[in-house]
Design a protein around this motif. Structure first.
Motif, PDB file in Angstrom:
ATOM      1  N   LYS A 284       0.914  -1.201   0.077  1.00  0.00           N
ATOM      2  CA  LYS A 284      -0.193   0.058   0.196  1.00  0.00           C
ATOM      3  C   LYS A 284       0.558   1.755   0.158  1.00  0.00           C
ATOM      4  O   LYS A 284       1.975   1.441   0.862  1.00  0.00           O
TER       5      LYS A 284
ATOM      6  N   ASP B 226      -3.502   4.888  -1.420  1.00  0.00           N
ATOM      7  CA  ASP B 226      -3.888   3.778  -1.015  1.00  0.00           C
ATOM      8  C   ASP B 226      -4.082   4.542   0.438  1.00  0.00           C
ATOM      9  O   ASP B 226      -5.712   4.343   1.573  1.00  0.00           O
TER      10      ASP B 226
ATOM     11  N   GLY C 143     -11.064   1.967  -1.833  1.00  0.00           N
ATOM     12  CA  GLY C 143     -10.648   1.480  -1.085  1.00  0.00           C
ATOM     13  C   GLY C 143      -9.813   2.026   0.284  1.00  0.00           C
ATOM     14  O   GLY C 143      -9.639   1.170   0.844  1.00  0.00           O
TER      15      GLY C 143
ATOM     16  N   SER D 239      -8.136   4.514   2.494  1.00  0.00           N
ATOM     17  CA  SER D 239      -8.111   4.908   4.027  1.00  0.00           C
ATOM     18  C   SER D 239      -7.708   6.108   4.377  1.00  0.00           C
ATOM     19  O   SER D 239      -6.333   6.897   4.197  1.00  0.00           O
TER      20      SER D 239
ATOM     21  N   LYS E 128     -16.377   3.246  -1.653  1.00  0.00           N
ATOM     22  CA  LYS E 128     -16.058   2.717  -1.014  1.00  0.00           C
ATOM     23  C   LYS E 128     -14.023   2.989  -0.548  1.00  0.00           C
ATOM     24  O   LYS E 128     -13.686   2.455   0.028  1.00  0.00           O
TER      25      LYS E 128
ATOM     26  N   ARG F  57     -12.540   5.270   2.850  1.00  0.00           N
ATOM     27  CA  ARG F  57     -12.892   5.643   4.334  1.00  0.00           C
ATOM     28  C   ARG F  57     -12.494   6.582   4.973  1.00  0.00           C
ATOM     29  O   ARG F  57     -10.899   6.863   4.298  1.00  0.00           O
TER      30      ARG F  57
ATOM     31  N   SER G  92      -5.344  -0.770   7.773  1.00  0.00           N
ATOM     32  CA  SER G  92      -5.564  -1.373   6.828  1.00  0.00           C
ATOM     33  C   SER G  92      -7.411  -2.375   6.566  1.00  0.00           C
ATOM     34  O   SER G  92      -8.052  -1.828   6.796  1.00  0.00           O
ATOM     35  N   ASP G  93      -7.038  -3.176   5.850  1.00  0.00           N
ATOM     36  CA  ASP G  93      -8.669  -4.101   5.387  1.00  0.00           C
ATOM     37  C   ASP G  93      -9.489  -4.884   6.779  1.00  0.00           C
ATOM     38  O   ASP G  93     -10.649  -4.710   6.371  1.00  0.00           O
TER      39      ASP G  93
ATOM     40  N   SER H 265     -10.145  -2.884   8.734  1.00  0.00           N
ATOM     41  CA  SER H 265     -11.139  -1.697   9.464  1.00  0.00           C
ATOM     42  C   SER H 265     -12.007  -1.520   8.055  1.00  0.00           C
ATOM     43  O   SER H 265     -12.825  -0.669   8.305  1.00  0.00           O
ATOM     44  N   LYS H 266     -12.232  -2.399   7.457  1.00  0.00           N
ATOM     45  CA  LYS H 266     -13.114  -2.039   5.710  1.00  0.00           C
ATOM     46  C   LYS H 266     -14.369  -1.519   5.999  1.00  0.00           C
ATOM     47  O   LYS H 266     -15.123  -1.004   4.769  1.00  0.00           O
ATOM     48  N   ARG H 267     -14.930  -1.735   6.473  1.00  0.00           N
ATOM     49  CA  ARG H 267     -16.574  -1.540   7.431  1.00  0.00           C
ATOM     50  C   ARG H 267     -16.471  -0.230   8.785  1.00  0.00           C
ATOM     51  O   ARG H 267     -17.482  -0.197   9.287  1.00  0.00           O
TER      52      ARG H 267
ATOM     53  N   THR I 125     -15.777   3.478   8.998  1.00  0.00           N
ATOM     54  CA  THR I 125     -15.492   4.844   8.360  1.00  0.00           C
ATOM     55  C   THR I 125     -17.050   6.103   9.452  1.00  0.00           C
ATOM     56  O   THR I 125     -17.509   5.821   9.889  1.00  0.00           O
TER      57      THR I 125
END
Ligand code: NAP
Length: 266
Positions: free
Chosen positions: A7, A86, A137, A139, A181, A183, A234-235, A237-239, A241
């Protein structure tokens, strides 16, 4: 394999080895990110360049975020070097020292505007400018002090008001960027001895009080903040925001503050 392997991460707001941005930079390095570092002015170059070398960071750029043309130029340089980004970290704040040593109602119009411009609008401006080169994606995160934003921290004054606006901006940006997508979150750190903190009247007392009053009875370090930043970047925490996430030894949960008793003692 590191959590951020492959990333591209840009960190704004490195001043010296005490900076929260340095804790985040080191944690990102540990997790395998490709790093880019931005700092405020020529005066800092001497301190920032050796730090960048320590983490083998090749992209080190000056950017005064109060100027749109600097931001635009920085985006151009980042696009050339990294292609896409990223992770974007905003670890920047400024208020005139004189605004943090008197009653809040004596804040000057100029002081109010400056604090809002550099500590809040710059976050919005960076997101807007970097959007074309952010990967889906992505962040994005900023640094706040929730105990001064949603509550009163004596002397924090206009900076507390700015942090409230920064936290609100985090939610609005999260709403705007959600469909792509991307965050946006805020990290609320407990007090840490940095250059910026030195400008806040009574910081020393607040720092000590904090350790006595928080459930974990410990101050927070830049390493603690770096670890939370890794999670948010990182992914894992992907949901997540639009949140303000506290790393403060639990200080913010306290309703009544009394110096803690040692276990087993009255
Ligand atoms: P710091 O090391 O002094 O970092 C603040 C950074 O903001 C410095 O690099 C500073 O550069 C930069 N900055 C100021 N004006 C700028 C401008 N016009 N353009 C670009 N950069 C500019 O202090 P820090 O404590 O790590 O602060 C980082 C963030 O954490 C801030 O948002 C702060 O409010 C937040 N925070 C700090 C604490 C704490 O207790 N330390 C707690 C919660 C949140 P210059 O030095 O050149 O001005």
């Amino acid at each position: 394999m590191g959590l951020l392997e492959g990333k591209n991460a840009l960190i704004f707001g490195l001043a010296n080895e005490r900076s929260i941005a340095w804790g985040i930079t080191q944690a990102f390095k540990r997790e395998g990110a490709n790093l880019g570092i931005s700092y405020a002015g020529e005066a800092l170059e001497r301190r920032v360049k050796p730090l960048a070398e320590q983490v083998e960071c090749k992209w080190v750029e000056e950017c005064d975020v109060s100027k749109d043309e600097y931001i635009a130029a920085t985006v151009g340089k980042a696009a050339k070097h990294f292609g896409k980004i990223d992770i974007l970290v905003h670890s920047i704040a400024f208020a005139g020292r004189e605004e943090l040593n008197k009653p809040y109602y004596q804040t000057t119009r100029e002081g109010f505007k400056t604090a809002m411009d550099i500590s809040v609008f710059s976050f919005v401006a960076l997101v807007n400018a970097f959007l074309p080169i952010l990967n889906p994606g992505a962040s994005i995160m900023c640094l706040t002090y929730g105990s001064g934003a949603v509550k009163v921290a004596p002397h924090y004054n206009v900076m507390g008001v700015a942090k409230a606006a920064l936290e609100s901006s985090t939610r609005y940006l999260a709403y705007d960027l959600g469909p792509q997508k991307m965050r946006v979150n805020a990290i609320s750190a407990g007090p840490i001895r940095t250059l910026a903190a030195a400008g806040v009247g009574g910081f020393r007392d607040m720092y000590k009080h904090f350790a006595d009053m928080s459930p974990l009875r410990e101050n927070v370090t830049i390493e603690d903040v770096g670890n939370l930043a890794v999670f948010l970047a990182s992914d894992l925490s992907k949901r997540i925001t639009g949140e303000v996430v506290y790393v403060d030894s639990g200080f913010n949960i306290m309703g009544v503050q009394m110096a803690g008793k040692e276990e087993g003692k009255e």
